[in-house]
Design a protein around this motif. Sequence first.
Motif, PDB file in Angstrom:
ATOM      1  N   ARG A   1       3.778  -7.827  19.550  1.00 17.09           N
ATOM      2  CA  ARG A   1       5.184  -8.207  19.725  1.00 17.09           C
ATOM      3  C   ARG A   1       5.868  -8.105  18.362  1.00 17.09           C
ATOM      4  NH1 ARG A   1       5.699 -10.133  24.921  1.00 17.09           N
ATOM      5  NH2 ARG A   1       3.691 -10.732  25.836  1.00 17.09           N
ATOM      6  N   VAL A   2       6.937  -7.359  18.321  1.00 15.85           N
ATOM      7  CA  VAL A   2       7.607  -7.111  17.044  1.00 15.85           C
ATOM      8  C   VAL A   2       9.066  -6.742  17.290  1.00 15.85           C
ATOM      9  CG1 VAL A   2       6.758  -4.715  17.089  1.00 15.85           C
ATOM     10  CG2 VAL A   2       7.584  -5.658  14.940  1.00 15.85           C
ATOM     11  N   SER A   3       9.933  -7.265  16.446  1.00 17.04           N
ATOM     12  CA  SER A   3      11.359  -6.978  16.625  1.00 17.04           C
ATOM     13  C   SER A   3      11.797  -5.829  15.730  1.00 17.04           C
ATOM     14  CB  SER A   3      12.186  -8.215  16.286  1.00 17.04           C
ATOM     15  OG  SER A   3      11.924  -9.216  17.239  1.00 17.04           O
ATOM     16  N   PRO A   4      12.815  -5.103  16.171  1.00 18.23           N
ATOM     17  CA  PRO A   4      13.374  -4.061  15.296  1.00 18.23           C
ATOM     18  C   PRO A   4      13.917  -4.680  14.012  1.00 18.23           C
ATOM     19  CG  PRO A   4      14.301  -3.949  17.536  1.00 18.23           C
ATOM     20  CD  PRO A   4      13.510  -5.209  17.459  1.00 18.23           C
ATOM     21  N   THR A   5      13.862  -3.937  12.934  1.00 22.78           N
ATOM     22  CA  THR A   5      14.434  -4.384  11.671  1.00 22.78           C
ATOM     23  C   THR A   5      15.886  -3.898  11.612  1.00 22.78           C
ATOM     24  OG1 THR A   5      12.268  -4.075  10.660  1.00 22.78           O
ATOM     25  CG2 THR A   5      14.148  -4.307   9.163  1.00 22.78           C
ATOM     26  N   PRO A   6      16.830  -4.833  11.443  1.00 23.24           N
ATOM     27  CA  PRO A   6      18.252  -4.413  11.438  1.00 23.24           C
ATOM     28  C   PRO A   6      18.553  -3.388  10.343  1.00 23.24           C
ATOM     29  CG  PRO A   6      18.058  -6.792  11.633  1.00 23.24           C
ATOM     30  CD  PRO A   6      16.676  -6.282  11.348  1.00 23.24           C
ATOM     31  N   VAL A   7      19.565  -2.585  10.599  1.00 23.70           N
ATOM     32  CA  VAL A   7      19.985  -1.573   9.629  1.00 23.70           C
ATOM     33  C   VAL A   7      21.381  -1.887   9.121  1.00 23.70           C
ATOM     34  CG1 VAL A   7      18.515   0.193  10.635  1.00 23.70           C
ATOM     35  CG2 VAL A   7      20.887  -0.023  11.421  1.00 23.70           C
TER      36      VAL A   7
ATOM     37  N   GLN B   1      25.177  -1.517  18.235  1.00 22.09           N
ATOM     38  CA  GLN B   1      24.279  -2.505  17.617  1.00 22.09           C
ATOM     39  C   GLN B   1      22.933  -2.538  18.348  1.00 22.09           C
ATOM     40  OE1 GLN B   1      24.885  -4.212  14.777  1.00 22.09           O
ATOM     41  NE2 GLN B   1      26.890  -3.204  14.631  1.00 22.09           N
ATOM     42  N   VAL B   2      22.977  -2.370  19.662  1.00 19.80           N
ATOM     43  CA  VAL B   2      21.732  -2.343  20.440  1.00 19.80           C
ATOM     44  C   VAL B   2      20.950  -1.067  20.146  1.00 19.80           C
ATOM     45  CG1 VAL B   2      20.746  -2.225  22.787  1.00 19.80           C
ATOM     46  CG2 VAL B   2      22.610  -3.836  22.283  1.00 19.80           C
ATOM     47  N   LEU B   3      21.656   0.069  20.138  1.00 20.95           N
ATOM     48  CA  LEU B   3      20.988   1.359  19.877  1.00 20.95           C
ATOM     49  C   LEU B   3      20.394   1.410  18.467  1.00 20.95           C
ATOM     50  CD1 LEU B   3      23.592   3.812  21.507  1.00 20.95           C
ATOM     51  CD2 LEU B   3      21.400   3.081  22.475  1.00 20.95           C
ATOM     52  N   ALA B   4      20.931   0.591  17.576  1.00 18.79           N
ATOM     53  CA  ALA B   4      20.433   0.568  16.199  1.00 18.79           C
ATOM     54  C   ALA B   4      19.288  -0.427  16.021  1.00 18.79           C
ATOM     55  CB  ALA B   4      21.573   0.198  15.250  1.00 18.79           C
ATOM     56  N   GLY B   5      19.072  -1.270  17.016  1.00 18.65           N
ATOM     57  CA  GLY B   5      18.066  -2.327  16.877  1.00 18.65           C
ATOM     58  C   GLY B   5      18.593  -3.562  16.181  1.00 18.65           C
ATOM     59  N   ASN B   6      19.885  -3.604  15.914  1.00 18.54           N
ATOM     60  CA  ASN B   6      20.460  -4.781  15.247  1.00 18.54           C
ATOM     61  C   ASN B   6      20.645  -5.949  16.205  1.00 18.54           C
ATOM     62  OD1 ASN B   6      20.535  -3.226  13.014  1.00 18.54           O
ATOM     63  ND2 ASN B   6      22.751  -3.340  12.684  1.00 18.54           N
ATOM     64  N   ARG B   7      20.781  -5.600  17.482  1.00 20.94           N
ATOM     65  CA  ARG B   7      20.926  -6.628  18.500  1.00 20.94           C
ATOM     66  C   ARG B   7      19.933  -6.327  19.601  1.00 20.94           C
ATOM     67  NH1 ARG B   7      26.108  -7.563  22.112  1.00 20.94           N
ATOM     68  NH2 ARG B   7      24.619  -8.283  23.683  1.00 20.94           N
ATOM     69  N   VAL B   8      19.114  -7.326  19.934  1.00 16.72           N
ATOM     70  CA  VAL B   8      18.121  -7.112  20.983  1.00 16.72           C
ATOM     71  C   VAL B   8      18.630  -7.763  22.263  1.00 16.72           C
ATOM     72  CG1 VAL B   8      15.745  -7.588  21.699  1.00 16.72           C
ATOM     73  CG2 VAL B   8      16.237  -7.018  19.312  1.00 16.72           C
ATOM     74  N   PRO B   9      18.783  -6.982  23.342  1.00 16.92           N
ATOM     75  CA  PRO B   9      19.291  -7.565  24.587  1.00 16.92           C
ATOM     76  C   PRO B   9      18.402  -8.722  25.050  1.00 16.92           C
ATOM     77  CG  PRO B   9      19.150  -5.173  24.762  1.00 16.92           C
ATOM     78  CD  PRO B   9      18.495  -5.544  23.476  1.00 16.92           C
ATOM     79  N   GLU B  10      19.024  -9.656  25.737  1.00 15.00           N
ATOM     80  CA  GLU B  10      18.356 -10.907  26.090  1.00 15.00           C
ATOM     81  C   GLU B  10      17.031 -10.719  26.838  1.00 15.00           C
ATOM     82  OE1 GLU B  10      20.089 -14.845  28.174  1.00 15.00           O
ATOM     83  OE2 GLU B  10      21.256 -13.802  26.617  1.00 15.00           O
TER      84      GLU B  10
ATOM     85  N   PRO C   1      12.842   2.198  14.432  1.00 13.13           N
ATOM     86  CA  PRO C   1      13.443   0.870  14.292  1.00 13.13           C
ATOM     87  C   PRO C   1      12.827   0.020  13.187  1.00 13.13           C
ATOM     88  CG  PRO C   1      11.758   0.766  15.965  1.00 13.13           C
ATOM     89  CD  PRO C   1      11.725   2.177  15.404  1.00 13.13           C
ATOM     90  N   GLY C   2      11.995   0.629  12.335  1.00  4.79           N
ATOM     91  CA  GLY C   2      11.380  -0.147  11.254  1.00  4.79           C
ATOM     92  C   GLY C   2       9.908  -0.394  11.509  1.00  4.79           C
ATOM     93  N   ARG C   3       9.285  -1.069  10.547  1.00  8.86           N
ATOM     94  CA  ARG C   3       7.832  -1.175  10.562  1.00  8.86           C
ATOM     95  C   ARG C   3       7.306  -2.023  11.720  1.00  8.86           C
ATOM     96  NH1 ARG C   3       4.650   0.222   6.687  1.00  8.86           N
ATOM     97  NH2 ARG C   3       3.339  -1.610   6.993  1.00  8.86           N
TER      98      ARG C   3
END
Length: 490
Positions: A19-25, A55-64, A111-113
């Motif tokens: 489980r890992v979240s995208p890193t914002p850009v 923001q979603v396509l960039a990984g800056n916002r993760v949908p609920e 989306p980052g590491r």
Amino acid sequence: MDFPFDNSYARLPERFFARVSPTPVAAPRLIGVNAPLAVELGLDPEWLAGEEGVQVLAGNRVPEAAEPIATAYAGHQFGQFVPQLGDGRAILLGELIDRGGVRRDVQLKGPGRTPFSRGGDGRAALGPVLREYVVSEAMAALGIPTTRTLGAVTTGEGVVRERMLPGAVLTRVASSHIRVGTFQFFSSRGDTEGVRVLADHVIARHYPDAADAARPYHAFLVAVVGAQAALIAQWQMVGFIHGVMNTDNSSVAGETIDYGPCAFMDEYDPETVFSSIDRFGRYAYFQQPGIAGWNMARLAECLLPLLSEDLEAAVAEANESLAAFMPAFERAYQQGLNRKLGLLTARDEDPALAGDLLQVMAENRADWTLTFRRLSEASASEDGDAALPSLFVEPSAIDAWLARWRERLAKEPGDPTSRSAAMLATNPAYVPRNHRVEAVIRAAEDKGDLSPFAELMTVLSKPYDSQPAFAHYTEPPAEHERVHRTFCGT
Ligand code: AMP
Ligand code: MG
């Protein structure tokens, strides 16, 4: 905007993923949104192209409802087994059920590491993102099973490659991202239970008929082998060269996946290789069927413990399923060639007719796409052959073959007009030729100009239409435009 995710993969055992979240850009900007695909997925394309969507396509916002994960897989890379690869620069946001009731993965690429990034930065550069966007959508428009591109953004950040390049994130949609290498991950660890859970998941998701078969895992293997054989035959028909047919880039759902140094062949040469990292031509055009069969054998090995408790019996079952690969490929390949030549019936002489054309094309460096397109146009009238000879280094080299083809067409039912129409619907006018893709990347990278990208996407969305305004896109590269090498750019 609500993403009604239903995440079946994230409900599998925890060892299947991290489980890992995208890193914002820093400063995402839209490259494009695939409106028809968004609608298919029940998403609003306008919202997606707007501020929040970006923001979603960039990984800056993760949908609920997303449950972001990086999946674990292994793989044979150029024949060498690597026990742990995994999503090093991709994060699965979740799964949507599309309007047709089909479950689709929505994944961010770049989306980052993640825990699988090894030495990498988990990022993607703009060039490879544009190539994947263009080529995956071109494949879809050609009617070839493929992962899709929902959209892409630039990140406003640089990525360090051989030099500093603009960064980007691509949103990829797939039937699933499960690879031959995903099975190898568990198999190579002796985790038979993992292989079984994965197989059951894939059967339920992609091959539900296999569940009802007398031997479900055998039926599953047969189905994957069949899907792969059909897929590679379709690649061969349009001159598509994947470039990195490692087992981790081989989808068990039978879709084309992981667009790296892929390319379309211009002039026909079966030994064509574009990828800079494929030094020995392992993944050359003519090798693709054999390699896909080899990849299927790697899948079969993973399934052995499921096929039978008796190893000898399991091996026999696996071999029987694998033996079906080449005949299935050959059948699909020959049927495809017949369609390309306007032949709706099959005769004993057809394989030789097609084979001899390919030989003359290879000897005379004839352009793959243009030759078949011009044959389609020529087939409408008895004296339509005039446009063909100029495609051959020695123009008269094709004369004898054209006469044979005319004789063969005379034995076909149906009238020339509908034959020509059928051929035009089989032989595309427009494929993403390398020099065009390269020009798109150069304009975007060097000048921040996305208009060549937008125009190429428009042209490629209707590959079988004649589109007179874009006729120049049918042309092969001039000598100075020729692209000899393509790069992963990872
Ligand atoms: P590919 O050759 O592109 O199919 O990638 C092979 C493996 O390398 C996969 O496990 C990828 O996730 C990983 N990989 C490729 N590029 C990167 C990157 N920039 N950062 C981290 N991992 C990467
Ligand atoms: Mg890959």
